[in-house]
Scaffold this active site. Structure first.
Site, short mmCIF file in Angstrom:
data_model
loop_
_atom_site.label_atom_id
_atom_site.label_comp_id
_atom_site.label_asym_id
_atom_site.label_seq_id
_atom_site.Cartn_x
_atom_site.Cartn_y
_atom_site.Cartn_z
N HIS A 190 9.87 -1.11 -6.62
CA HIS A 190 10.24 0.27 -6.97
C HIS A 190 9.34 0.81 -8.08
CE1 HIS A 190 14.57 -0.94 -5.61
NE2 HIS A 190 13.73 -0.84 -4.60
C1 LIG Z 1 8.95 -4.73 0.57
C2 LIG Z 1 9.63 -3.49 0.08
C3 LIG Z 1 11.01 -3.40 0.11
C4 LIG Z 1 11.65 -2.26 -0.34
N1 LIG Z 1 13.00 -2.13 -0.17
C5 LIG Z 1 13.60 -0.94 -0.44
C6 LIG Z 1 14.95 -0.70 -0.08
O1 LIG Z 1 15.64 -1.54 0.49
N2 LIG Z 1 15.48 0.51 -0.37
C7 LIG Z 1 14.77 1.49 -0.99
O2 LIG Z 1 15.32 2.55 -1.25
N3 LIG Z 1 13.48 1.29 -1.32
C8 LIG Z 1 12.88 0.12 -1.03
N4 LIG Z 1 11.55 -0.05 -1.29
C9 LIG Z 1 10.83 1.04 -1.95
C10 LIG Z 1 10.59 2.24 -1.05
O3 LIG Z 1 10.27 1.85 0.26
C11 LIG Z 1 9.48 3.07 -1.67
O4 LIG Z 1 9.87 3.46 -2.96
C12 LIG Z 1 9.18 4.33 -0.87
O5 LIG Z 1 8.74 4.01 0.41
C13 LIG Z 1 8.14 5.10 -1.64
O6 LIG Z 1 7.69 6.17 -0.90
P1 LIG Z 1 6.32 6.84 -1.25
O7 LIG Z 1 6.15 7.95 -0.29
O8 LIG Z 1 6.29 7.13 -2.70
O9 LIG Z 1 5.20 5.72 -1.02
P2 LIG Z 1 4.87 4.83 0.25
O10 LIG Z 1 6.10 4.61 1.06
O11 LIG Z 1 4.15 3.64 -0.23
O12 LIG Z 1 3.92 5.73 1.15
C14 LIG Z 1 2.58 5.96 0.85
C15 LIG Z 1 1.84 6.33 2.11
O13 LIG Z 1 0.53 6.74 1.78
C16 LIG Z 1 -0.39 6.07 2.61
N5 LIG Z 1 -1.62 5.92 1.83
C17 LIG Z 1 -1.78 5.32 0.63
N6 LIG Z 1 -3.05 5.41 0.24
C18 LIG Z 1 -3.71 6.08 1.19
C19 LIG Z 1 -5.05 6.49 1.33
N7 LIG Z 1 -5.96 6.24 0.39
N8 LIG Z 1 -5.39 7.15 2.45
C20 LIG Z 1 -4.48 7.43 3.41
N9 LIG Z 1 -3.18 7.07 3.32
C21 LIG Z 1 -2.81 6.41 2.22
C22 LIG Z 1 0.26 4.74 2.94
O14 LIG Z 1 -0.29 4.21 4.13
C23 LIG Z 1 1.70 5.17 3.11
O15 LIG Z 1 1.91 5.66 4.40
C24 LIG Z 1 10.88 -1.19 -0.87
C25 LIG Z 1 9.49 -1.27 -0.91
C26 LIG Z 1 8.86 -2.40 -0.43
C27 LIG Z 1 7.36 -2.45 -0.47
#
Ligand SMILES: Cc1cc2nc3c(=O)[nH]c(=O)nc-3n(C[C@H](O)[C@H](O)[C@H](O)COP(=O)(O)OP(=O)(O)OC[C@H]3O[C@@H](n4cnc5c(N)ncnc54)[C@H](O)[C@@H]3O)c2cc1C
Length: 497
Positions: free
Chosen positions: A429
């Site tokens: 997180h």
């Molecule tokens: C193993 C794991 C378990 C988790 N379990 C939970 C849970 O049970 N419940 C919960 O609420 N949260 C959980 N989380 C956390 C939650 O999934 C994340 O906080 C959430 O997905 C964050 O969303 P985000 O959009 O900020 O980032 P992300 O979901 O990381 O999305 C970022 C996106 O940007 C893309 N990206 C990154 N860099 C580039 C680039 N340079 N060029 C093109 N594309 C790019 C990636 O491919 C991805 O699609 C977990 C996370 C992980 C890793």
């Protein structure tokens, strides 16, 4: 951990980390969001963000059909996990025994115990991609380029205006121009990474890599995360209460899962229940939790070390010594999450090559309060399992010492500190690397409308903007931020009144 490091995976897929996460659905409690708003982030109080949670949610939660705290018409499916082991009931009964109420933890009356609400539909993962993109793939104003890496935000240095994105696909470099603005949504590691590669970040740090500075901002200098300790197994003297991978990997269970979304394969890797507690280390007044408990029906040994232990990069020597002996036994763990760590991490560039991962520093347990709270959480779990609902199954703590901690008396503060420093595992997180804050916050990277300070036409919309620790796993908050940002963007460009 392998090499003395924690593993920080991210979901590099359409749907991001929601494609690989545990699917636990939590939002953060009213106080979290009210504190964020009180710090100068207008528009982010609980009352103001709640409608966005409700908007995206499609809840199908037994006994909460009429709850005003859940949405029913959104895209994000939220359900209780269909599979429940007897240990999940033991967890809730043990909570009751110690005075905890059953609650809907996603309502303002959150302080208690519950079955986990999960982002799943009929027992299957409901990622952000499934929820928000699959049915919209053919829209004319949406172009999804998979297997494509953004390498830089294009910014005119004279006007400090973002005008596009540079990306690489199949070895070729492309540029795409934005008519209105650029939205960076690459998550808490890659959004700050991309900002720094584009000249937005701590001046002295960028200059050390010869990156021309567009805007001097404290990008990546704040990083909070939630840690856990998955290495506290209990052994049972009763059979068939836990999920043992070898036993459950049957065609029957596969059919149960694939056809009916039920059975042990629908379990969130054995995590079933949630409980909010306040340890005696908390300085807060009132019912504000400092620890989240996660009840489970499996331990690190339940899959013979093949999936979860490998997934967190647990060192082989430790697995062999401490967990392997449990493989033929019924064992389970209760995890906890340190909700408000005082330890602060950061991230830095490794190089100016966009394909080099940044350097990540969790700095876990560097604040003594965090160590004390984590030890209190372990003691609470032991107390919880010592109640009749667990004792009727003969639950006993596995008291084998970690080989690197044998010098300490088992159960002493020193022993637990040694143990948690040995197996410090993240719940993934990471937040605050592009911290949101008012203009007077020296650490703020984006303003309360998520616009990057000092740069025109550039917003960050993902979990990296969350400025302080919240009582939540961060998937639902990231989605809420997306919903709220969509409204802000529409308003900025006069698309709504
Ligand atoms: C193993 C794991 C378990 C988790 N379990 C939970 C849970 O049970 N419940 C919960 O609420 N949260 C959980 N989380 C956390 C939650 O999934 C994340 O906080 C959430 O997905 C964050 O969303 P985000 O959009 O900020 O980032 P992300 O979901 O990381 O999305 C970022 C996106 O940007 C893309 N990206 C990154 N860099 C580039 C680039 N340079 N060029 C093109 N594309 C790019 C990636 O491919 C991805 O699609 C977990 C996370 C992980 C890793």
């Amino acid at each position: 951990m392998e090499g003395g490091r924690c593993f920080w995976p991210r979901g590099k897929a359409v749907g991001g980390s929601s494609v690989i996460n545990y699917m636990i659905y939590t939002r953060g409690i009213p106080t979290d969001w009210d504190r964020i708003a009180a710090e100068g982030n207008y528009g982010w109080s609980y009352q103001e963000i709640l409608p966005y949670y409700l908007k995206s949610e499609r809840a199908n939660l037994k006994r909460l059909q009429n709850s005003p705290w859940h949405g029913r018409d959104g895209e994000l499916a939220v359900e209780y996990v269909p599979f429940r082991s007897k240990l999940s009931k033991a967890f809730l009964d043990a909570g009751k025994y110690l005075g905890h109420r059953r609650v809907d933890y996603n309502s303002p009356d959150y302080f208690g115990f519950s079955y986990i609400q999960a982002t799943m539909s009929k027992g299957h993962r409901w990622s952000s991609a499934k929820a928000f993109l699959h049915s919209k793939k053919k829209r004319k104003n949406l172009h999804i380029l998979h297997s494509t890496r953004a390498t830089k935000v294009l910014i005119d240095p004279a006007t400090k205006t973002a005008y596009g994105v540079e990306f690489q696909r199949n070895g070729r470099v492309y540029q795409i121009k934005a008519k209105k603005e650029v939205i960076l949504s690459a998550g808490p590691i890659e959004s700050p990474h991309l900002l720094m590669l584009s000249g937005i970040g701590p001046k002295e740090h960028l200059e050390s890599f010869d990156i021309p500075v567009v805007q001097d901002l404290r990008v990546g200098e704040t990083l909070y995360d939630h840690i856990t300790f998955p290495a506290l197994p209990f052994i049972l003297n009763t059979t068939r209460l836990t999920i043992i991978e070898r036993r459950e990997s049957t065609i029957e269970n596969f059919v149960k899962f694939s056809q009916y979304g039920d059975g042990p394969m629908s379990s969130l890797a054995g995590v079933e229940t949630i409980g909010y507690i306040k340890t005696n280390e908390s300085d807060e007044l009132g019912d504000l939790p400092d620890v989240e408990l996660l009840g489970g029906c499996a331990s690190l040994a339940s899959d013979e070390g093949n999936i979860v232990a490998k997934g967190i990069h647990l060192a082989d020597w430790l697995y062999r010594d401490t967990f392997k002996p449990l493989e033929n036994l019924e064992s389970f763990s209760i995890l906890f999450m340190l909700l408000h760590p005082k330890s602060k991490g950061h991230l830095k560039l490794r190089s100016r090559n966009p394909f080099d991962y940044p350097k990540l520093y969790g700095n876990y347990l560097t604040h003594p309060k965090d160590v004390a709270t984590v030890i209190a959480a372990i003691r609470y779990i032991i107390k919880l399992v010592d109640t009749p609902p667990f004792q009727k199954y003969g639950a006993k703590l596995h008291t084998k010492k970690f080989p690197n901690c044998v010098q300490y008396e088992f159960g002493s503060d020193n022993y637990w500190e040694c143990a948690i420093r040995t197996v410090t595992s993240t719940l993934h997180h990471q937040i605050a690397t592009c911290k949101m804050g008012p203009a007077w916050d020296p650490d703020a990277v984006v303003d309360p409308e998520l616009r990057v300070y000092g740069v025109n036409n550039l917003r960050v919309v993902d979990s990296s903007v969350i400025p302080r620790t919240i009582v939540a796993h961060t998937n639902a908050p990231a989605i809420m931020i997306g919903e709220k940002a969509a409204d802000m963007i529409k308003r900025s460009w006069g698309m709504v009144s």
